[in-house]
Enzyme design. Sequence first.
Site, PDB file in Angstrom:
ATOM      1  N   ALA A 107       0.847  -1.198   0.000  1.00 32.54           N
ATOM      2  CA  ALA A 107       0.000   0.000   0.000  1.00 32.54           C
ATOM      3  C   ALA A 107       0.876   1.240   0.000  1.00 32.54           C
ATOM      4  CB  ALA A 107      -0.891  -0.010   1.238  1.00 32.54           C
TER       5      ALA A 107
ATOM      6  N   GLY B   3       0.460  -5.325   0.625  1.00 30.63           N
ATOM      7  CA  GLY B   3      -0.683  -5.450  -0.284  1.00 30.63           C
ATOM      8  C   GLY B   3      -0.301  -6.099  -1.610  1.00 30.63           C
TER       9      GLY B   3
ATOM     10  N   GLU C 201      -0.405  -9.663  -0.950  1.00 33.97           N
ATOM     11  CA  GLU C 201      -1.810 -10.094  -0.804  1.00 33.97           C
ATOM     12  C   GLU C 201      -2.471 -10.242  -2.172  1.00 33.97           C
ATOM     13  OE1 GLU C 201      -2.579  -6.862   2.151  1.00 33.97           O
ATOM     14  OE2 GLU C 201      -3.539  -8.493   3.233  1.00 33.97           O
TER      15      GLU C 201
ATOM     16  N   GLU D  50       3.370  -5.873   7.736  1.00 33.55           N
ATOM     17  CA  GLU D  50       2.356  -4.977   8.325  1.00 33.55           C
ATOM     18  C   GLU D  50       2.478  -4.793   9.831  1.00 33.55           C
ATOM     19  OE1 GLU D  50       1.833  -6.954   5.812  1.00 33.55           O
ATOM     20  OE2 GLU D  50       0.297  -6.189   4.452  1.00 33.55           O
TER      21      GLU D  50
HETATM   22  N1  CO8 Z   1       4.413   3.383  -0.545  1.00 33.85           N
HETATM   23  C1  CO8 Z   1       4.770   4.533  -1.139  1.00 33.85           C
HETATM   24  N2  CO8 Z   1       5.949   4.707  -1.767  1.00 33.85           N
HETATM   25  C2  CO8 Z   1       6.780   3.650  -1.798  1.00 33.85           C
HETATM   26  C3  CO8 Z   1       6.470   2.413  -1.200  1.00 33.85           C
HETATM   27  C4  CO8 Z   1       5.214   2.298  -0.562  1.00 33.85           C
HETATM   28  N3  CO8 Z   1       4.792   1.159  -0.015  1.00 33.85           N
HETATM   29  N4  CO8 Z   1       7.515   1.571  -1.388  1.00 33.85           N
HETATM   30  C5  CO8 Z   1       8.429   2.261  -2.088  1.00 33.85           C
HETATM   31  N5  CO8 Z   1       8.011   3.506  -2.333  1.00 33.85           N
HETATM   32  C6  CO8 Z   1       8.705   4.568  -3.051  1.00 33.85           C
HETATM   33  C7  CO8 Z   1       9.763   5.195  -2.181  1.00 33.85           C
HETATM   34  O1  CO8 Z   1       9.221   6.190  -1.361  1.00 33.85           O
HETATM   35  C8  CO8 Z   1      10.703   5.742  -3.247  1.00 33.85           C
HETATM   36  O2  CO8 Z   1      10.150   6.926  -3.778  1.00 33.85           O
HETATM   37  P1  CO8 Z   1      11.047   8.265  -3.919  1.00 33.85           P
HETATM   38  O3  CO8 Z   1      12.145   7.864  -4.885  1.00 33.85           O
HETATM   39  O4  CO8 Z   1      10.089   9.277  -4.464  1.00 33.85           O
HETATM   40  O5  CO8 Z   1      11.569   8.582  -2.559  1.00 33.85           O
HETATM   41  C9  CO8 Z   1      10.649   4.716  -4.339  1.00 33.85           C
HETATM   42  O6  CO8 Z   1       9.431   4.008  -4.145  1.00 33.85           O
HETATM   43  C10 CO8 Z   1      11.798   3.715  -4.277  1.00 33.85           C
HETATM   44  O7  CO8 Z   1      11.826   3.162  -2.969  1.00 33.85           O
HETATM   45  P2  CO8 Z   1      13.150   3.188  -2.038  1.00 33.85           P
HETATM   46  O8  CO8 Z   1      13.983   4.379  -2.359  1.00 33.85           O
HETATM   47  O9  CO8 Z   1      12.715   3.013  -0.631  1.00 33.85           O
HETATM   48  O10 CO8 Z   1      13.888   1.882  -2.600  1.00 33.85           O
HETATM   49  P3  CO8 Z   1      14.828   0.880  -1.766  1.00 33.85           P
HETATM   50  O11 CO8 Z   1      15.419  -0.023  -2.754  1.00 33.85           O
HETATM   51  O12 CO8 Z   1      15.709   1.617  -0.855  1.00 33.85           O
HETATM   52  O13 CO8 Z   1      13.790   0.033  -0.868  1.00 33.85           O
HETATM   53  C11 CO8 Z   1      11.787  -1.188  -0.363  1.00 33.85           C
HETATM   54  C12 CO8 Z   1      12.783  -0.722  -1.457  1.00 33.85           C
HETATM   55  C13 CO8 Z   1      12.475  -2.146   0.577  1.00 33.85           C
HETATM   56  C14 CO8 Z   1      10.606  -1.863  -1.062  1.00 33.85           C
HETATM   57  C15 CO8 Z   1      11.330   0.056   0.423  1.00 33.85           C
HETATM   58  O14 CO8 Z   1      10.858   1.038  -0.504  1.00 33.85           O
HETATM   59  C16 CO8 Z   1      10.217  -0.233   1.393  1.00 33.85           C
HETATM   60  O15 CO8 Z   1      10.481  -0.713   2.467  1.00 33.85           O
HETATM   61  N6  CO8 Z   1       8.990   0.107   0.996  1.00 33.85           N
HETATM   62  C17 CO8 Z   1       7.840  -0.067   1.855  1.00 33.85           C
HETATM   63  C18 CO8 Z   1       7.427  -1.511   1.888  1.00 33.85           C
HETATM   64  C19 CO8 Z   1       6.269  -1.648   2.833  1.00 33.85           C
HETATM   65  O16 CO8 Z   1       6.436  -1.675   4.036  1.00 33.85           O
HETATM   66  N7  CO8 Z   1       5.084  -1.655   2.235  1.00 33.85           N
HETATM   67  C20 CO8 Z   1       3.843  -1.579   2.970  1.00 33.85           C
HETATM   68  C21 CO8 Z   1       3.441  -2.898   3.359  1.00 33.85           C
HETATM   69  S1  CO8 Z   1       2.056  -2.813   4.418  1.00 33.85           S
HETATM   70  C22 CO8 Z   1       0.728  -2.805   3.370  1.00 33.85           C
HETATM   71  O17 CO8 Z   1       0.845  -2.932   2.182  1.00 33.85           O
HETATM   72  C23 CO8 Z   1      -0.641  -2.728   3.989  1.00 33.85           C
HETATM   73  C24 CO8 Z   1      -0.712  -1.739   5.101  1.00 33.85           C
HETATM   74  C25 CO8 Z   1      -0.489  -0.360   4.553  1.00 33.85           C
HETATM   75  C26 CO8 Z   1      -0.626   0.704   5.541  1.00 33.85           C
HETATM   76  C27 CO8 Z   1      -0.497   2.034   4.863  1.00 33.85           C
HETATM   77  C28 CO8 Z   1      -0.668   3.159   5.808  1.00 33.85           C
HETATM   78  C29 CO8 Z   1      -1.307   4.375   5.146  1.00 33.85           C
END
Ligand code: CO8
Length: 270
Positions: free
Chosen positions: A75, A120, A123, A143
């Site tokens: 998400a 997500g 999922e 999550e």
């Molecule tokens: N949401 C929004 N933007 C994201 C997400 C995300 N889930 N994942 C990555 N991005 C964006 C980053 O912000 C970044 O954007 P920008 O260049 O503009 O700063 C771009 O994508 C590239 O990401 P990174 O620079 O972080 O790339 P890395 O290689 O360093 O890391 C990862 C990649 C490991 C995937 C890292 O981006 C990460 O940890 N992302 C989040 C993963 C996560 O925890 N996802 C959510 C899972 S929970 C869910 O899906 C259900 C609950 C949601 C609750 C939401 C609350 C409102």
Amino acid sequence: MSVKEKINEAINDAVSVCRDGNVGWVILNRPKQINAINDDIRTGVPQALRQFELDTDIRVIVIRGEGERGLCAGADIKERRGPENSLQVRKRMECSRWIEAIDTTTKPVIVAIHGYCMGGGMELALACDIRFASPDAVMALPETGLGLIPGGGGTQRLCRVVAPGQALDMLLSGDRLDAPKAKRIGLVTRVSESAESLLSEVADLAQKIAMKPPLATAYVKKAARASLELELKRGLDLELDLFALLAPTNDAREAALAFSERREPNFMGE
Ligand code: CO8
């Protein structure tokens, strides 16, 4: 022409579709955000699935993510919403049970998983019929680390896909699984030779399934999925009913005839 070179048609800013013979591709298209799920994805994916469900030329659906980083990083954590109480969250989530659109799709759905497939995104993959990973796939349900639990079916579907012990391990630890581990525990059933060959291998599998009699494919999916919910006797009844419906079809007759005549069958989808 490779699947990446086919012409995509936009459903909205974050989802597009593409037709390749009898295979319909649904493409998550927010590569800069690793295809993080926003409202356009929540509405666009069900819309794309509906389009392919109604299209009699399409026999198999594939979901993939644009960009090199991954299928979907979950998400959109940066999505801004005003403060909400539990009742408001429950109402919003109920209106956006978009992943369940896959459950109502009668055609087989394959998901091509490359790079990050988290939250997500995982999922979404769990709801598909076949999970085909690239060797670089990274899968996790992080999550609880965000103070939440999966809200798109993760707690329910993971236990139906892998052993409950493996599911609870992933859910509680939030650990990331690589492709070999995901394959070992049955979270994915196939891993491509290389990251580069994922889409062509997925396209080959989709094509192979698309060549089979479509009614048999639809019924085997219906019966297998029903087995997760029905008590055994009712499931066996359903299987027999569906078998009985298929046996007199032209395609079933053609398959037997082609075998006797030592030739390739020519299925008409009836
Ligand atoms: N949401 C929004 N933007 C994201 C997400 C995300 N889930 N994942 C990555 N991005 C964006 C980053 O912000 C970044 O954007 P920008 O260049 O503009 O700063 C771009 O994508 C590239 O990401 P990174 O620079 O972080 O790339 P890395 O290689 O360093 O890391 C990862 C990649 C490991 C995937 C890292 O981006 C990460 O940890 N992302 C989040 C993963 C996560 O925890 N996802 C959510 C899972 S929970 C869910 O899906 C259900 C609950 C949601 C609750 C939401 C609350 C409102």
